[in-house]
Design a protein around this motif. Structure first.
Motif, PDB file in Angstrom:
ATOM      1  N   ARG A 202       0.836  -1.205   0.000  1.00 29.84           N
ATOM      2  CA  ARG A 202       0.000   0.000   0.000  1.00 29.84           C
ATOM      3  C   ARG A 202       0.871   1.255   0.000  1.00 29.84           C
ATOM      4  O   ARG A 202       2.001   1.246   0.466  1.00 29.84           O
ATOM      5  CB  ARG A 202      -0.888   0.002   1.257  1.00 29.84           C
ATOM      6  CG  ARG A 202      -1.969  -1.065   1.239  1.00 29.84           C
ATOM      7  CD  ARG A 202      -2.981  -0.855   2.362  1.00 29.84           C
ATOM      8  NE  ARG A 202      -2.381  -1.018   3.668  1.00 29.84           N
ATOM      9  CZ  ARG A 202      -2.362  -2.169   4.358  1.00 29.84           C
ATOM     10  NH1 ARG A 202      -2.889  -3.262   3.848  1.00 29.84           N
ATOM     11  NH2 ARG A 202      -1.796  -2.219   5.543  1.00 29.84           N
ATOM     12  N   GLU A 203       0.292   2.344  -0.492  1.00 30.28           N
ATOM     13  CA  GLU A 203       1.007   3.617  -0.492  1.00 30.28           C
ATOM     14  C   GLU A 203       1.070   4.204   0.917  1.00 30.28           C
ATOM     15  O   GLU A 203       0.226   3.907   1.765  1.00 30.28           O
ATOM     16  CB  GLU A 203       0.304   4.618  -1.422  1.00 30.28           C
ATOM     17  CG  GLU A 203       0.417   4.204  -2.890  1.00 30.28           C
ATOM     18  CD  GLU A 203      -0.101   5.282  -3.833  1.00 30.28           C
ATOM     19  OE1 GLU A 203      -0.870   6.155  -3.381  1.00 30.28           O
ATOM     20  OE2 GLU A 203       0.268   5.236  -5.026  1.00 30.28           O
ATOM     21  N   ALA A 204       2.069   5.044   1.148  1.00 26.88           N
ATOM     22  CA  ALA A 204       2.188   5.739   2.429  1.00 26.88           C
ATOM     23  C   ALA A 204       2.767   7.119   2.179  1.00 26.88           C
ATOM     24  O   ALA A 204       3.441   7.349   1.170  1.00 26.88           O
ATOM     25  CB  ALA A 204       3.094   4.959   3.376  1.00 26.88           C
ATOM     26  N   ILE A 205       2.478   8.044   3.103  1.00 25.38           N
ATOM     27  CA  ILE A 205       2.967   9.412   2.976  1.00 25.38           C
ATOM     28  C   ILE A 205       4.093   9.640   3.965  1.00 25.38           C
ATOM     29  O   ILE A 205       3.958   9.313   5.156  1.00 25.38           O
ATOM     30  CB  ILE A 205       1.819  10.414   3.248  1.00 25.38           C
ATOM     31  CG1 ILE A 205       0.806  10.333   2.101  1.00 25.38           C
ATOM     32  CG2 ILE A 205       2.344  11.829   3.424  1.00 25.38           C
ATOM     33  CD1 ILE A 205      -0.485  11.051   2.383  1.00 25.38           C
ATOM     34  N   CYS A 206       5.191  10.201   3.471  1.00 25.29           N
ATOM     35  CA  CYS A 206       6.269  10.600   4.374  1.00 25.29           C
ATOM     36  C   CYS A 206       6.221  12.125   4.528  1.00 25.29           C
ATOM     37  O   CYS A 206       6.466  12.847   3.572  1.00 25.29           O
ATOM     38  CB  CYS A 206       7.633  10.170   3.848  1.00 25.29           C
ATOM     39  SG  CYS A 206       8.937  10.583   5.026  1.00 25.29           S
ATOM     40  N   PRO A 207       5.902  12.607   5.743  1.00 24.76           N
ATOM     41  CA  PRO A 207       5.680  14.048   5.925  1.00 24.76           C
ATOM     42  C   PRO A 207       6.960  14.836   6.226  1.00 24.76           C
ATOM     43  O   PRO A 207       6.885  16.033   6.459  1.00 24.76           O
ATOM     44  CB  PRO A 207       4.731  14.100   7.126  1.00 24.76           C
ATOM     45  CG  PRO A 207       5.103  12.892   7.929  1.00 24.76           C
ATOM     46  CD  PRO A 207       5.595  11.844   6.956  1.00 24.76           C
ATOM     47  N   LYS A 269       8.979   2.489  -3.651  1.00 25.14           N
ATOM     48  CA  LYS A 269       8.298   3.275  -4.682  1.00 25.14           C
ATOM     49  C   LYS A 269       6.889   3.686  -4.257  1.00 25.14           C
ATOM     50  O   LYS A 269       6.269   4.542  -4.884  1.00 25.14           O
ATOM     51  CB  LYS A 269       8.233   2.468  -5.989  1.00 25.14           C
ATOM     52  CG  LYS A 269       9.614   2.178  -6.567  1.00 25.14           C
ATOM     53  CD  LYS A 269       9.536   1.285  -7.795  1.00 25.14           C
ATOM     54  CE  LYS A 269      10.929   0.893  -8.274  1.00 25.14           C
ATOM     55  NZ  LYS A 269      10.894  -0.202  -9.267  1.00 25.14           N
ATOM     56  N   LEU A 270       6.368   3.037  -3.196  1.00 22.24           N
ATOM     57  CA  LEU A 270       5.013   3.336  -2.725  1.00 22.24           C
ATOM     58  C   LEU A 270       4.976   4.518  -1.745  1.00 22.24           C
ATOM     59  O   LEU A 270       3.908   4.908  -1.267  1.00 22.24           O
ATOM     60  CB  LEU A 270       4.409   2.092  -2.063  1.00 22.24           C
ATOM     61  CG  LEU A 270       4.131   0.938  -3.041  1.00 22.24           C
ATOM     62  CD1 LEU A 270       3.904  -0.375  -2.289  1.00 22.24           C
ATOM     63  CD2 LEU A 270       2.917   1.257  -3.916  1.00 22.24           C
ATOM     64  N   ILE A 271       6.154   5.078  -1.449  1.00 23.22           N
ATOM     65  CA  ILE A 271       6.204   6.211  -0.511  1.00 23.22           C
ATOM     66  C   ILE A 271       6.018   7.521  -1.258  1.00 23.22           C
ATOM     67  O   ILE A 271       6.731   7.811  -2.206  1.00 23.22           O
ATOM     68  CB  ILE A 271       7.544   6.233   0.256  1.00 23.22           C
ATOM     69  CG1 ILE A 271       7.700   4.941   1.054  1.00 23.22           C
ATOM     70  CG2 ILE A 271       7.619   7.459   1.169  1.00 23.22           C
ATOM     71  CD1 ILE A 271       9.077   4.758   1.667  1.00 23.22           C
ATOM     72  N   GLN A 272       5.032   8.287  -0.835  1.00 24.11           N
ATOM     73  CA  GLN A 272       4.827   9.635  -1.375  1.00 24.11           C
ATOM     74  C   GLN A 272       5.427  10.647  -0.418  1.00 24.11           C
ATOM     75  O   GLN A 272       5.176  10.591   0.792  1.00 24.11           O
ATOM     76  CB  GLN A 272       3.336   9.925  -1.521  1.00 24.11           C
ATOM     77  CG  GLN A 272       2.642   9.006  -2.514  1.00 24.11           C
ATOM     78  CD  GLN A 272       1.153   9.305  -2.582  1.00 24.11           C
ATOM     79  OE1 GLN A 272       0.719  10.397  -2.224  1.00 24.11           O
ATOM     80  NE2 GLN A 272       0.388   8.327  -3.042  1.00 24.11           N
ATOM     81  N   TRP A 273       6.202  11.571  -0.958  1.00 29.72           N
ATOM     82  CA  TRP A 273       6.857  12.580  -0.114  1.00 29.72           C
ATOM     83  C   TRP A 273       5.999  13.839  -0.095  1.00 29.72           C
ATOM     84  O   TRP A 273       5.852  14.516  -1.084  1.00 29.72           O
ATOM     85  CB  TRP A 273       8.267  12.861  -0.647  1.00 29.72           C
ATOM     86  CG  TRP A 273       9.101  11.612  -0.602  1.00 29.72           C
ATOM     87  CD1 TRP A 273       9.125  10.607  -1.519  1.00 29.72           C
ATOM     88  CD2 TRP A 273       9.991  11.228   0.441  1.00 29.72           C
ATOM     89  NE1 TRP A 273       9.981   9.603  -1.122  1.00 29.72           N
ATOM     90  CE2 TRP A 273      10.534   9.968   0.091  1.00 29.72           C
ATOM     91  CE3 TRP A 273      10.398  11.816   1.648  1.00 29.72           C
ATOM     92  CZ2 TRP A 273      11.449   9.293   0.890  1.00 29.72           C
ATOM     93  CZ3 TRP A 273      11.316  11.159   2.442  1.00 29.72           C
ATOM     94  CH2 TRP A 273      11.829   9.898   2.066  1.00 29.72           C
ATOM     95  N   ASP A 274       5.439  14.134   1.063  1.00 30.82           N
ATOM     96  CA  ASP A 274       4.488  15.246   1.167  1.00 30.82           C
ATOM     97  C   ASP A 274       4.675  15.940   2.535  1.00 30.82           C
ATOM     98  O   ASP A 274       4.021  15.581   3.517  1.00 30.82           O
ATOM     99  CB  ASP A 274       3.057  14.704   1.039  1.00 30.82           C
ATOM    100  CG  ASP A 274       2.008  15.794   1.108  1.00 30.82           C
ATOM    101  OD1 ASP A 274       2.367  16.986   0.961  1.00 30.82           O
ATOM    102  OD2 ASP A 274       0.830  15.458   1.337  1.00 30.82           O
ATOM    103  N   PRO A 275       5.574  16.924   2.590  1.00 31.16           N
ATOM    104  CA  PRO A 275       5.852  17.607   3.863  1.00 31.16           C
ATOM    105  C   PRO A 275       4.577  18.139   4.520  1.00 31.16           C
ATOM    106  O   PRO A 275       3.761  18.777   3.844  1.00 31.16           O
ATOM    107  CB  PRO A 275       6.783  18.746   3.443  1.00 31.16           C
ATOM    108  CG  PRO A 275       7.418  18.277   2.179  1.00 31.16           C
ATOM    109  CD  PRO A 275       6.374  17.457   1.480  1.00 31.16           C
TER     110      PRO A 275
END
Lengths: 321, 321
Positions: A202-207, A269-275
């Motif tokens: 699954r995708e995940a967000i790294c803040p 690749k499933l990590i989205q970078w979104d501060p």
């Protein structure tokens, strides 16, 4: 040994109970019962001793009295309102983290049975003007209400131990990763979800940014340390019952590299970078140059590499597809 | 400026009110009223502004609400159960020193007026495993319940300030000497009485040896510092609102020599040396190698020599024969 786990429905409480079930002695004595207590009826576990599940609201002294009884030898006080939640809801944090701790301590004092009490404090007690490197004897200058409540709890644990009301041990937990289950309201929640979610496709967000440093411990090692913490002789701990639990410092890039090394290149690749400014505002007040001298001397342990943290998650917690 | 002094019947509260009366402005604004609040109706003082005296039990939130009102700009929270008393009566210490502080803070939060709150903490927060020299950023490892309650109060003051509920300032007071009046239940009481009683022609008992070192401040300088503490701009204090109030370290022999230098050789002959294990047990956990870097930088002061402490007592407090 009759053991009560307050916060027994939480993931650490459940893992601790399973660990006690797998090795059913403590301080050389057979475990005769484990009681899992939480605000909502906790799931039971399989064990070679009787396991009770009860509801208990530690913010209510009468409720505490129903499960902290003269029969209890060891209390694990793991119940807490976590960091972002305590920051949003100041009263909830005070009522559970500070007054809940006080209620448990007062109940122990009233019983007069001097039970052992193992308290989960947090590295969130560090911050502000306290100087790096941080450790057992650093000035607690927390920058969250959660950290303040844990630091005040440490003071209580020490004084109730000094007065002979309890045999207390308080451990400042590193951030636990890889944490199973769902994201929670801890500001540190992403430090597990950026690994756990991709490991499950699954995708995940790294803040935060990839160079963000933090101090980590796996759930498996944390539970081992909580058991060892109860095994310690009070005389070996000394008058200060508070110590940092061992962890290790890694960057976000390093923990992702560890995941890639163990499970291949697809997960990252499933990590989205979104501060996210609100999360960054809290976690930037946290510290990472942390040393656990006393606990290491007493035999508690950190993980060897973060690849271990990934492997433990896959072995212990990853849901079957 | 409308000022409330909780503990206004105590000797520091009374002296603070007199000081405000003698110089009736704070932060450049005229003082419009001072309210002296204490568990028993405090004596009033002469001042160029109205002075109210009220009874208030800070362990009772409803009582706190009657005197902490939206009109109050500055609260001095000096009310406390002192060290030996809090050690004997654990509940009294918790109810006043910890929950009393919480009640005042909660009332401020409920009002939403963000009053300034000046909190008297204590060097009794130091002890145990904290390393010398001690100061603003030392680990608080108190060895008395009084010290624990003050250290927990500091954490609350900092967090309520961080959250914007109050504009807090907490000062760790040195032992105040020469303290006027009668011996009290502070374990440090003798550190005034071995001087005060002989200066009034009466015998006194010294329960420790002549080489016992301790960290002292005169009442006059302490009150000046409490006023300066309220004059400070929050921005100059920074996020950590807690600091050591300046004092100086002297041995018992040195304070007695200072008395002899100021008032002649007769007074010291009235001191009886009689070691008392219960007092020594408490005070031996206290520390003397203490530094007040932040407060000195912000303009607070210690006494120059202990002879000043003796002279201030003779000028300010010695009863007329």
């Amino acid at each position: 040994m009759n053991i009560l786990i307050l916060g027994g429905g939480g993931f650490l409480g459940q893992k601790l109970a399973l660990k006690l079930g797998a090795s059913p002695t403590l301080k050389g004595k057979a475990i005769t019962q484990v009681t899992l207590a939480d605000v909502m009826e906790p799931p039971t576990i399989e064990a070679p001793f009787p396991v009770q599940t009860v509801t208990c609201d530690i913010s209510d002294a009468a409720s505490v009295a129903t499960c902290v009884t003269a029969k209890i030898d060891v209390i694990y006080l793991l119940a807490a309102i976590v960091s972002a939640h305590a920051e949003e809801d100041f009263d909830a944090g005070m009522n559970i983290n500070l007054f809940g701790t006080y209620n448990v301590l007062e109940r122990c004092r009233a019983l007069g049975t001097v039970p052992m009490l193992v308290f989960s404090s947090s590295m969130a007690v560090y911050g502000g003007e306290a100087k790096d490197p941080l450790g057992d004897h650093s000035y607690p200058n927390p920058q969250t209400s959660y950290g303040m409540q844990k630091a005040a709890g440490e003071l209580l644990i020490n004084d109730y131990s000094r007065k002979g009301f309890i045999d207390g041990r308080a451990f400042r937990l590193p951030t636990i990763s890889v944490r199973p289950g769902k994201p929670n309201r801890a500001a540190s929640s992403f430090m597990s979800s950026i690994l756990r979610e991709p490991l499950n496709g699954r995708e995940a967000i790294c803040p935060v940014e990839a160079d963000f440093l933090h101090y980590y411990l796996s759930p498996r090692r944390c539970v081992e340390n909580l058991v060892k913490g109860a095994e310690l002789n009070a005389a070996d701990i000394g008058q200060n019952r508070v110590m940092q639990m061992p962890g290790k410092t890694w960057s976000i890039a390093q923990v992702i590299d560890a995941m890639t090394a163990v499970s291949g290149p697809e997960a990252a690749k499933l990590i989205q970078w979104d501060p996210q400014p609100d999360i960054k505002q809290i976690v930037s007040g946290w510290r990472w140059d942390i040393h656990a001298d006393k606990a290491l001397r007493l035999g508690l342990n950190a993980d060897d590499t973060f690849q271990d943290n990934i492997r433990y998650y896959l072995e212990d917690d990853k849901p079957n597809d």
